[in-house]
Motif scaffolding. Sequence first.
Motif, PDB file in Angstrom:
ATOM      1  N   GLY A   4       0.780  -1.224   0.000  1.00 23.85           N
ATOM      2  CA  GLY A   4       0.000   0.000   0.000  1.00 23.85           C
ATOM      3  C   GLY A   4       0.810   1.272   0.000  1.00 23.85           C
ATOM      4  N   LEU A   5       2.163   1.183   0.003  1.00 28.87           N
ATOM      5  CA  LEU A   5       2.962   2.388  -0.145  1.00 28.87           C
ATOM      6  C   LEU A   5       2.743   2.973  -1.534  1.00 28.87           C
ATOM      7  CD1 LEU A   5       6.425   1.405   1.403  1.00 28.87           C
ATOM      8  CD2 LEU A   5       4.791   3.042   2.317  1.00 28.87           C
ATOM      9  N   ASN A   6       2.822   4.277  -1.631  1.00 23.58           N
ATOM     10  CA  ASN A   6       2.767   4.945  -2.925  1.00 23.58           C
ATOM     11  C   ASN A   6       4.186   5.034  -3.461  1.00 23.58           C
ATOM     12  OD1 ASN A   6       2.085   6.440  -5.161  1.00 23.58           O
ATOM     13  ND2 ASN A   6       1.936   8.385  -4.039  1.00 23.58           N
ATOM     14  N   THR A   7       4.570   4.075  -4.297  1.00 25.31           N
ATOM     15  CA  THR A   7       5.940   4.005  -4.813  1.00 25.31           C
ATOM     16  C   THR A   7       6.109   5.003  -5.946  1.00 25.31           C
ATOM     17  OG1 THR A   7       6.092   1.660  -4.228  1.00 25.31           O
ATOM     18  CG2 THR A   7       7.703   2.504  -5.812  1.00 25.31           C
ATOM     19  N   ALA A   8       6.899   6.043  -5.703  1.00 25.60           N
ATOM     20  CA  ALA A   8       7.145   7.062  -6.727  1.00 25.60           C
ATOM     21  C   ALA A   8       8.319   6.636  -7.603  1.00 25.60           C
ATOM     22  CB  ALA A   8       7.445   8.399  -6.058  1.00 25.60           C
ATOM     23  N   MET A   9       8.305   7.063  -8.867  1.00 24.76           N
ATOM     24  CA  MET A   9       9.442   6.852  -9.754  1.00 24.76           C
ATOM     25  C   MET A   9       9.859   8.204 -10.324  1.00 24.76           C
ATOM     26  SD  MET A   9       9.989   4.464 -13.160  1.00 24.76           S
ATOM     27  CE  MET A   9       9.537   2.958 -12.350  1.00 24.76           C
ATOM     28  N   ILE A  10      11.157   8.519 -10.229  1.00 20.22           N
ATOM     29  CA  ILE A  10      11.670   9.787 -10.722  1.00 20.22           C
ATOM     30  C   ILE A  10      12.893   9.532 -11.593  1.00 20.22           C
ATOM     31  CG2 ILE A  10      10.779  11.095  -8.753  1.00 20.22           C
ATOM     32  CD1 ILE A  10      13.608  11.123  -7.588  1.00 20.22           C
ATOM     33  N   PRO A  11      13.166  10.415 -12.564  1.00 22.00           N
ATOM     34  CA  PRO A  11      14.377  10.245 -13.383  1.00 22.00           C
ATOM     35  C   PRO A  11      15.635  10.500 -12.565  1.00 22.00           C
ATOM     36  CG  PRO A  11      13.279  12.310 -13.908  1.00 22.00           C
ATOM     37  CD  PRO A  11      12.369  11.579 -12.972  1.00 22.00           C
ATOM     38  N   ALA A  12      16.715   9.886 -12.993  1.00 22.58           N
ATOM     39  CA  ALA A  12      17.964   9.975 -12.234  1.00 22.58           C
ATOM     40  C   ALA A  12      18.507  11.398 -12.178  1.00 22.58           C
ATOM     41  CB  ALA A  12      19.007   9.039 -12.842  1.00 22.58           C
ATOM     42  N   ASP A  13      18.354  12.149 -13.264  1.00 24.16           N
ATOM     43  CA  ASP A  13      18.883  13.519 -13.282  1.00 24.16           C
ATOM     44  C   ASP A  13      18.218  14.355 -12.191  1.00 24.16           C
ATOM     45  OD1 ASP A  13      20.490  12.857 -15.378  1.00 24.16           O
ATOM     46  OD2 ASP A  13      19.246  13.808 -16.917  1.00 24.16           O
ATOM     47  N   GLY A  14      19.014  14.909 -11.294  1.00 21.09           N
ATOM     48  CA  GLY A  14      18.502  15.761 -10.237  1.00 21.09           C
ATOM     49  C   GLY A  14      17.816  15.025  -9.104  1.00 21.09           C
ATOM     50  N   SER A  15      18.007  13.703  -9.040  1.00 24.40           N
ATOM     51  CA  SER A  15      17.292  12.896  -8.050  1.00 24.40           C
ATOM     52  C   SER A  15      17.989  12.797  -6.701  1.00 24.40           C
ATOM     53  CB  SER A  15      17.095  11.475  -8.585  1.00 24.40           C
ATOM     54  OG  SER A  15      18.357  10.812  -8.710  1.00 24.40           O
ATOM     55  N   ALA A  16      19.254  13.221  -6.614  1.00 25.36           N
ATOM     56  CA  ALA A  16      20.059  12.909  -5.430  1.00 25.36           C
ATOM     57  C   ALA A  16      19.463  13.477  -4.144  1.00 25.36           C
ATOM     58  CB  ALA A  16      21.489  13.419  -5.627  1.00 25.36           C
ATOM     59  N   GLY A  17      19.019  14.713  -4.171  1.00 25.20           N
ATOM     60  CA  GLY A  17      18.474  15.328  -2.968  1.00 25.20           C
ATOM     61  C   GLY A  17      17.210  14.646  -2.496  1.00 25.20           C
ATOM     62  N   THR A  18      16.308  14.344  -3.430  1.00 29.19           N
ATOM     63  CA  THR A  18      15.068  13.654  -3.072  1.00 29.19           C
ATOM     64  C   THR A  18      15.350  12.277  -2.488  1.00 29.19           C
ATOM     65  OG1 THR A  18      13.868  14.827  -4.819  1.00 29.19           O
ATOM     66  CG2 THR A  18      12.871  12.798  -3.976  1.00 29.19           C
ATOM     67  N   ALA A  19      16.249  11.537  -3.132  1.00 28.10           N
ATOM     68  CA  ALA A  19      16.598  10.202  -2.648  1.00 28.10           C
ATOM     69  C   ALA A  19      17.252  10.265  -1.278  1.00 28.10           C
ATOM     70  CB  ALA A  19      17.521   9.512  -3.650  1.00 28.10           C
ATOM     71  N   ALA A  20      18.137  11.235  -1.079  1.00 30.68           N
ATOM     72  CA  ALA A  20      18.823  11.355   0.213  1.00 30.68           C
ATOM     73  C   ALA A  20      17.834  11.676   1.328  1.00 30.68           C
ATOM     74  CB  ALA A  20      19.908  12.426   0.133  1.00 30.68           C
ATOM     75  N   ARG A  21      16.864  12.543   1.053  1.00 27.28           N
ATOM     76  CA  ARG A  21      15.856  12.881   2.072  1.00 27.28           C
ATOM     77  C   ARG A  21      15.003  11.656   2.415  1.00 27.28           C
ATOM     78  NH1 ARG A  21      16.013  17.693  -0.874  1.00 27.28           N
ATOM     79  NH2 ARG A  21      14.306  17.041  -2.252  1.00 27.28           N
ATOM     80  N   CYS A  22      14.681  10.869   1.411  1.00 25.36           N
ATOM     81  CA  CYS A  22      13.904   9.658   1.654  1.00 25.36           C
ATOM     82  C   CYS A  22      14.692   8.679   2.522  1.00 25.36           C
ATOM     83  CB  CYS A  22      13.526   9.009   0.319  1.00 25.36           C
ATOM     84  SG  CYS A  22      12.423   7.593   0.470  1.00 25.36           S
ATOM     85  N   LEU A  23      15.961   8.483   2.221  1.00 28.28           N
ATOM     86  CA  LEU A  23      16.817   7.594   3.018  1.00 28.28           C
ATOM     87  C   LEU A  23      16.943   8.109   4.445  1.00 28.28           C
ATOM     88  CD1 LEU A  23      19.612   6.956   0.374  1.00 28.28           C
ATOM     89  CD2 LEU A  23      18.052   5.216   1.275  1.00 28.28           C
ATOM     90  N   GLU A  24      17.111   9.405   4.605  1.00 22.30           N
ATOM     91  CA  GLU A  24      17.257  10.000   5.931  1.00 22.30           C
ATOM     92  C   GLU A  24      16.006   9.762   6.777  1.00 22.30           C
ATOM     93  OE1 GLU A  24      19.167  11.358   8.969  1.00 22.30           O
ATOM     94  OE2 GLU A  24      20.168  11.464   7.017  1.00 22.30           O
ATOM     95  N   ALA A 128      24.511   8.142 -10.983  1.00 24.27           N
ATOM     96  CA  ALA A 128      23.340   8.411 -10.146  1.00 24.27           C
ATOM     97  C   ALA A 128      23.537   7.847  -8.743  1.00 24.27           C
ATOM     98  CB  ALA A 128      22.090   7.813 -10.783  1.00 24.27           C
ATOM     99  N   ALA A 129      24.091   6.643  -8.654  1.00 19.84           N
ATOM    100  CA  ALA A 129      24.351   6.037  -7.346  1.00 19.84           C
ATOM    101  C   ALA A 129      25.338   6.883  -6.554  1.00 19.84           C
ATOM    102  CB  ALA A 129      24.882   4.621  -7.522  1.00 19.84           C
ATOM    103  N   ARG A 130      26.382   7.339  -7.201  1.00 20.64           N
ATOM    104  CA  ARG A 130      27.399   8.123  -6.498  1.00 20.64           C
ATOM    105  C   ARG A 130      26.848   9.484  -6.063  1.00 20.64           C
ATOM    106  NH1 ARG A 130      33.173   8.243  -8.785  1.00 20.64           N
ATOM    107  NH2 ARG A 130      33.593   8.389  -6.559  1.00 20.64           N
ATOM    108  N   ASP A 131      26.001  10.085  -6.894  1.00 24.37           N
ATOM    109  CA  ASP A 131      25.377  11.354  -6.505  1.00 24.37           C
ATOM    110  C   ASP A 131      24.510  11.179  -5.261  1.00 24.37           C
ATOM    111  OD1 ASP A 131      26.568  12.663  -8.620  1.00 24.37           O
ATOM    112  OD2 ASP A 131      24.771  12.683  -9.891  1.00 24.37           O
TER     113      ASP A 131
END
Length: 328
Positions: A4-24, A128-131
Amino acid sequence: MKLGLNTAMIPADGSAGTAARCLEGGGLVAFPTETVYGLGADATNARAVARLYEAKGRPSFNPLIAHVSDLTAARQIARFDDKSLRLAEAFWPGPLTLVLPKASGCPVSDLATAGLETIAVRIPAHPAARDILRAFGKPVVAPSANISGHVSPTTAAHVLGDLAGRIDLIVDGGPVSVGVESTIVGCFETPLLLRPGGLPREDIERVLGEKLARMPEEAGTTDAQPLSPGMLASHYAPRTPVRLNAQQLEPGEALLAFGPHIIPGSERASVMNLSEAGDLVEAAANLFSYLRELDAGGSRAIAVMPVPHDGLGEAINDRLQRAAVPRS
């Protein structure tokens, strides 16, 4: 597990900040590496790691690979000798994982390392992984982003097909370039090939100036010491004897409890509760660290209350059963 999670998908370009906030925030983020797509969680957050095991299904609490952004970050969690440093400098970033002794004060959770004194480390080459790793600033465990037992994912669509509703975010970086998991080398007294993968054995041996040892025959048995991710082996076993499914605490025992109701006899004993709320994700997150703490307490035995066998309970009970095997 509950979907039931809302799984979002975003392009790799510019994704680092969003991904980092999610991990945090303890979230689960699938992202591309050069080998396969990985399912990332904060390696220092045991509850996030427990969520990762749950999302993949049929978890076994095998040790996971900690991904970092550079060699400086790797040296904060692992100890390198001359040989391992040579391999890191030759092949990182890239499809090579090194199993090394933990550094003093290593912040990676015991659940991520399955209670071992070693840690598996890699610097991925995908930009993208390194960013994402640079933006997050902490180690990220990232096994393949698929349901356990399924084919490893090489596109974001593969990840979505397996994990939609189970994870928070997918970073779409297109198809990966290597398509098989990283090669794993155990940096022991004799370097050991633990898993063949995206970096050929011959290239590693050329840098080392010696042959990699073969896997010991007993490594896949239930009594063997685990060496790396992706291997069937027993895991952390305390020195103190473990008694399972305890209904009453005996004199001299410590208690590993589960749930809101404690068994009789524990009023003056050392007690640690995996989850007073009966939450299996919380229990999994606490399992290895609580076993270690009770093991250090000097009790004659550790009594363990019953833990339900559904969901993560299957893996918790598997680890507890291994811990309870009599030691010769």
